[in-house]
Design an enzyme around this catalytic site. Structure first.
Site, PDB file in Angstrom:
ATOM      1  N   ASP A 196     -48.678   9.423 -59.394  1.00 23.32           N
ATOM      2  CA  ASP A 196     -47.593   8.986 -58.504  1.00 23.32           C
ATOM      3  C   ASP A 196     -46.917  10.245 -57.962  1.00 23.32           C
ATOM      4  O   ASP A 196     -46.534  11.137 -58.733  1.00 23.32           O
ATOM      5  CB  ASP A 196     -46.581   8.134 -59.272  1.00 23.32           C
ATOM      6  CG  ASP A 196     -45.522   7.552 -58.350  1.00 23.32           C
ATOM      7  OD1 ASP A 196     -45.661   6.399 -57.932  1.00 23.32           O
ATOM      8  OD2 ASP A 196     -44.538   8.280 -58.068  1.00 23.32           O
ATOM      9  N   ASN A 204     -40.523  11.183 -46.608  1.00 26.07           N
ATOM     10  CA  ASN A 204     -40.486  10.124 -45.598  1.00 26.07           C
ATOM     11  C   ASN A 204     -39.126  10.048 -44.934  1.00 26.07           C
ATOM     12  O   ASN A 204     -39.014   9.896 -43.710  1.00 26.07           O
ATOM     13  CB  ASN A 204     -40.832   8.776 -46.241  1.00 26.07           C
ATOM     14  CG  ASN A 204     -42.271   8.367 -46.017  1.00 26.07           C
ATOM     15  OD1 ASN A 204     -42.916   8.806 -45.067  1.00 26.07           O
ATOM     16  ND2 ASN A 204     -42.795   7.528 -46.893  1.00 26.07           N
ATOM     17  N   HIS A 209     -42.189   8.812 -41.203  1.00 26.96           N
ATOM     18  CA  HIS A 209     -43.394   8.215 -41.795  1.00 26.96           C
ATOM     19  C   HIS A 209     -44.681   8.919 -41.355  1.00 26.96           C
ATOM     20  O   HIS A 209     -45.661   8.931 -42.102  1.00 26.96           O
ATOM     21  CB  HIS A 209     -43.462   6.729 -41.444  1.00 26.96           C
ATOM     22  CG  HIS A 209     -42.413   5.909 -42.130  1.00 26.96           C
ATOM     23  ND1 HIS A 209     -42.432   5.660 -43.479  1.00 26.96           N
ATOM     24  CD2 HIS A 209     -41.295   5.297 -41.648  1.00 26.96           C
ATOM     25  CE1 HIS A 209     -41.389   4.922 -43.815  1.00 26.96           C
ATOM     26  NE2 HIS A 209     -40.671   4.690 -42.714  1.00 26.96           N
ATOM     27  N   ASP A 213     -47.530  10.024 -43.871  1.00 27.52           N
ATOM     28  CA  ASP A 213     -48.938   9.666 -43.734  1.00 27.52           C
ATOM     29  C   ASP A 213     -49.833  10.896 -43.819  1.00 27.52           C
ATOM     30  O   ASP A 213     -50.898  10.869 -44.457  1.00 27.52           O
ATOM     31  CB  ASP A 213     -49.177   8.941 -42.409  1.00 27.52           C
ATOM     32  CG  ASP A 213     -48.637   7.523 -42.413  1.00 27.52           C
ATOM     33  OD1 ASP A 213     -48.265   7.027 -43.501  1.00 27.52           O
ATOM     34  OD2 ASP A 213     -48.578   6.904 -41.333  1.00 27.52           O
ATOM     35  N   ASP A 239     -47.553   5.609 -52.640  1.00 26.14           N
ATOM     36  CA  ASP A 239     -47.940   6.991 -52.949  1.00 26.14           C
ATOM     37  C   ASP A 239     -48.594   7.079 -54.328  1.00 26.14           C
ATOM     38  O   ASP A 239     -48.461   8.068 -55.031  1.00 26.14           O
ATOM     39  CB  ASP A 239     -46.717   7.918 -52.873  1.00 26.14           C
ATOM     40  CG  ASP A 239     -45.605   7.498 -53.834  1.00 26.14           C
ATOM     41  OD1 ASP A 239     -45.688   6.384 -54.401  1.00 26.14           O
ATOM     42  OD2 ASP A 239     -44.659   8.279 -54.023  1.00 26.14           O
TER      43      ASP A 239
END
Length: 315
Positions: A196, A204, A209, A213, A239
């Site tokens: 994680d 973010n 975003h 990405d 994530d």
């Protein structure tokens, strides 16, 4: 002057001749219709059709076969099927042709790849039958080809994450269960690594975003570059990433942690918390329980200050 009997015989012969002529015309018309129907089927069939000589050269192909391969008919006649078949698939195809030729098979079906005229690869479903002559000797092959591109793409999309190209949760379950079965049969250790990302939400929120990405894609490439292709790698959502490797994975987990620290410098300092479970699976082991244990270890790494690898063993 002809007698009535002679006239009658001539009338009967004339009637028979006329009937034979009409029958011959009907046969010719039926043959012509059959030929037209065959040509219409051959030319407009939604699948590729080819007649192939015993040496592999194409005798004739229909328009759909040209579309699938990307080659015009004249070029296909010069190339032959061996030249457009992917080298890794050729031996299996030739072996099946040999069995067909020897009468061991009536027909065969094979999924294989063609190398198209633009050098791209296309998966096709090939069905081949052998035509014999009046002496029952092999004369030529009939090949029917279906384009599997859309079906394979649909299957790929169903089990892969659209952003990173890694397996998604569904794809992971299928591949991981297969790897666990293999490991159980050989009594081989496996490790499941649950990752994680640390600091991803802040990335973010601060950069948007699109930046998030790009980070996820870079993490996916990092993982792919560091693990063997036989291992199972998936993005589970958000994530979170999971790896199932057919070995004890503590060394790999630590290498990934360090690699992610280096990568994270370009992505706002993102790092990762890793949980790792190592076990020798048996037939009763449940994948969900292994994932849950690795998830618990990952949460322990979070609580311990993040950017850490916490291991637990089920050996």
């Amino acid at each position: 002057m002809m007698t009535p009997d002679a006239v009658s015989r001539i009338d009967r012969l004339t009637h028979v001749a006329r009937a034979l002529s009409q029958e011959a015309q009907a046969i010719q018309a039926n043959l012509a219709n059959a030929e037209r129907r065959f040509q219409a089927t051959f030319q407009h069939a939604p699948v590729g059709i080819a007649h192939v000589a015993l040496d592999g050269t194409f005798l004739t192909v229909n328009p759909r076969f040209e579309e699938i391969t990307g080659y015009p008919a004249a070029m296909l006649m010069r190339l032959g099927f061996q030249q457009i078949t992917h080298p890794d698939d050729l031996d299996a195809d030739v072996a099946l042709l040999g069995r067909l030729h020897r009468g061991e098979l009536q027909r065969y079906t094979l999924e294989k790849r063609y190398i198209r005229a633009d050098a791209s690869l296309i998966w096709i479903n090939l069905t081949v039958a052998l035509v014999r002559d009046e002496r029952d000797q092999p004369e030529f092959y009939v090949a029917v080809v279906e384009d599997l591109s859309e079906m394979r793409q649909a299957h790929f999309d169903a089990v892969h994450d659209p952003l990173t190209g890694l397996l998604n949760r569904r794809g992971f379950v299928v591949r991981a269960r297969a790897l666990l079965r293999q490991a159980a049969e050989t009594h081989r250790a496996v490790s499941l690594i649950y990752l994680d990302l640390d600091g991803f939400k802040q990335l973010n929120d601060s950069r948007g975003h699109s930046a998030g990405d790009r980070c996820l894609v870079d993490v996916a490439r990092l993982i792919e570059d560091m693990v063997a292709t036989r291992h199972v790698v998936a993005r589970m959502g958000g994530d979170e990433f999971v790896l199932l490797v057919d070995e004890e994975g503590a060394e790999l987990g630590e290498a990934l942690r360090i690699g992610l620290m280096t990568l994270g410098g370009a992505h706002g300092g993102v790092s990762g918390s890793f949980g790792l479970v190592t076990l020798i699976p048996d037939d009763d082991i449940e994948l969900d329980s292994i994932v849950a244990r690795a998830d618990e270890a990952m949460l322990a790494a979070k609580r311990a200050g993040k950017n850490q690898l916490v291991t637990t063993a089920l050996l």
